[in-house]
Design a protein around this motif. Structure first.
Motif, mmCIF file in Angstrom:
data_model
loop_
_atom_site.group_PDB
_atom_site.id
_atom_site.type_symbol
_atom_site.label_atom_id
_atom_site.label_comp_id
_atom_site.label_asym_id
_atom_site.label_seq_id
_atom_site.Cartn_x
_atom_site.Cartn_y
_atom_site.Cartn_z
ATOM 1 N N LYS A 197 0.832 -1.211 0.000
ATOM 2 C CA LYS A 197 0.000 0.000 0.000
ATOM 3 C C LYS A 197 0.862 1.255 0.000
ATOM 4 O O LYS A 197 0.531 2.246 -0.654
ATOM 5 N N ARG A 198 1.966 1.196 0.758
ATOM 6 C CA ARG A 198 2.826 2.370 0.913
ATOM 7 C C ARG A 198 4.263 1.911 1.062
ATOM 8 O O ARG A 198 4.545 0.919 1.750
ATOM 9 N N MET A 199 5.172 2.628 0.416
ATOM 10 C CA MET A 199 6.592 2.298 0.465
ATOM 11 C C MET A 199 7.395 3.561 0.740
ATOM 12 O O MET A 199 7.232 4.579 0.053
ATOM 13 N N THR A 231 7.233 7.250 -1.262
ATOM 14 C CA THR A 231 7.997 8.454 -0.948
ATOM 15 C C THR A 231 9.457 8.053 -0.797
ATOM 16 O O THR A 231 9.761 6.923 -0.378
ATOM 17 N N ALA A 232 10.359 8.961 -1.158
ATOM 18 C CA ALA A 232 11.776 8.602 -1.180
ATOM 19 C C ALA A 232 12.642 9.782 -0.749
ATOM 20 O O ALA A 232 12.298 10.945 -0.959
ATOM 21 N N THR A 233 13.788 9.446 -0.152
ATOM 22 C CA THR A 233 14.853 10.404 0.134
ATOM 23 C C THR A 233 16.138 9.797 -0.407
ATOM 24 O O THR A 233 16.527 8.694 0.009
ATOM 25 N N ASN A 265 10.881 0.710 3.839
ATOM 26 C CA ASN A 265 9.792 0.416 4.781
ATOM 27 C C ASN A 265 8.525 0.164 3.984
ATOM 28 O O ASN A 265 8.167 0.942 3.100
ATOM 29 N N LEU A 266 7.850 -0.947 4.294
ATOM 30 C CA LEU A 266 6.686 -1.377 3.526
ATOM 31 C C LEU A 266 5.452 -1.515 4.398
ATOM 32 O O LEU A 266 5.527 -2.025 5.523
#
Length: 387
Positions: free
Chosen positions: A201-203, A283-285, A300-301
């Motif tokens: 759902k979110r990463m 979202t990424a850094t 993170n998942l």
């Protein structure tokens, strides 16, 4: 990446044999015809029924790795053409104990070429990629030029091979196929097997990206800066505008109006396209770290369906192109150094996300060679799917 790569044939040590530099390995070099030894293993690769191949940007770090991977994987070809800028044209190179002359990339370069592997930058790809495709060549492009074009497949062979099912070698029809960004490839190699089981759902991705991602010149500068800093000198900053050795900083890609840089947004947009899921939240850094070669990523998942860490570890152990390095007792997990020049992506630190209830979240740590699987290997694997 058109600057000549450094030699891979020996480990590179700083002057004085500093332990800090031991084990550094740099991009594989193409031997010139005057060199007695070659980094490519000798084999009978010329096959009359194989495709004709062109390598565009052959003098760059990824272009040279294209040749290395073609050789290592025994890719069949009836002919191979080495293409680069006018500046590099005329250079003599040895590949698999045969002498070749680098040719200047022109509009006539793709006559009779079946497959072209491009790694010469987005502007070159935009100019010559469609032209090559019009001549019947299947172009596998390593730049970002066509990745988000809805008519161009964006492919990781282990993840979404079906995206290029309509592209056929020998059909007389050319095509463009895009290689994803290196960070996306390394991330999705590890995450997709888990996504197939429990649906992400979110990463949240944090990348630690090596000098190799900025080309051979950046790698050379990191070596130079390390010497200079250890000797108490002011570091030379030609590739990046700040000190790289013994430092880290936000990825040098341009910042977008939303505050993300281009590298971070590539992870967001490319993941959605490759998974055919416009709703997945990413979202990424992205950070540059003073590592010579191979990127690392903390991921993170959050899942729609429960997935416990033991099941996740078993899934990863059976996933193609993945090696699990997850020894908690010895505190041994993936490192960039250990995956440098390796095809597999290493995954470890597999653990339940304690901030989420139940088994709906996992943390993993991933390392992969940016030049190998993150670029050249993935492109050659795409070419292999056409055979």
């Amino acid at each position: 990446m058109n600057s000549p790569a450094l030699s891979l044939r020996h480990n590179h040590f700083l002057n004085g044999g500093s332990a800090l530099a031991s084990g550094i390995r740099l991009p594989r070099s193409i031997s010139s015809s005057s060199t007695s030894s070659s980094p490519f293993r000798v084999r009978m690769s010329l096959q009359e029924n194989g495709p004709s191949v062109a390598v565009v940007g052959v003098t760059g770090a990824v272009g040279q790795e294209f040749l290395s991977v073609l050789s290592d994987r025994n890719f069949p070809y009836r002919s191979i053409k080495l293409l680069a800028s006018k500046r590099s044209a005329g250079k003599s190179m040895k590949f698999e104990e045969r002498d070749y002359t680098v040719e200047e990339l022109t509009e006539d370069s793709f006559d009779g070429i079946d497959i072209a592997l491009f790694s010469a930058g987005g502007s070159i790809s935009k100019k010559f990629g469609p032209l090559a495709a019009q001549k019947g060549t299947i172009v596998v492009d390593n730049s970002s030029a066509f990745r988000m074009d809805e008519n161009v497949p964006l492919v990781i062979p282990e993840v979404n091979p079906e995206a290029m099912a309509h592209v056929k070698l020998g059909s007389g029809k050319g095509a463009l196929i895009a290689n994803p960004n290196c960070s996306t490839i390394i991330c999705l190699m590890a995450v997709t097997p888990l996504h197939r089981r429990a649906k992400v759902k979110r990463m949240v991705v944090s990348t630690y990206q090596a000098a190799s991602g900025a080309g051979a010149a950046a790698m050379e500068e990191l070596v130079q800066q390390t010497r200079e800093v250890l000797e108490g000198k002011e570091p030379t900053c030609n590739i990046f505008n700040q000190q790289y050795a013994f430092n880290l900083f936000s990825h040098n890609a341009p910042i977008q109006p939303n505050g993300y840089n281009e590298e971070e947004m590539k992870l967001v947009k490319e993941t959605r396209k490759i998974w055919s899921d416009k709703d997945v939240k990413v979202t990424a850094t992205c950070i540059r770290v003073p590592v010579m070669r191979a990127h690392a990523e903390s991921v993170n998942l959050q899942f729609e369906n429960p997935l416990d860490e033991n099941t996740a570890r078993d899934i990863l152990k059976n996933a193609p192109g993945i090696v699990v390095v997850d020894d908690r007792a010895s505190n041994r997990f993936p490192t960039p150094l250990e995956v440098s020049n390796k095809d597999d992506v290493a995954v470890g630190r597999v653990r339940r996300d304690v901030s989420q209830d139940g088994d709906y979240g996992l943390d993993i740590f991933v390392c992969g060679d940016q030049i190998r699987k993150g670029a050249a290997l993935n492109a050659v694997q795409i070419a292999e799917m056409l055979l």
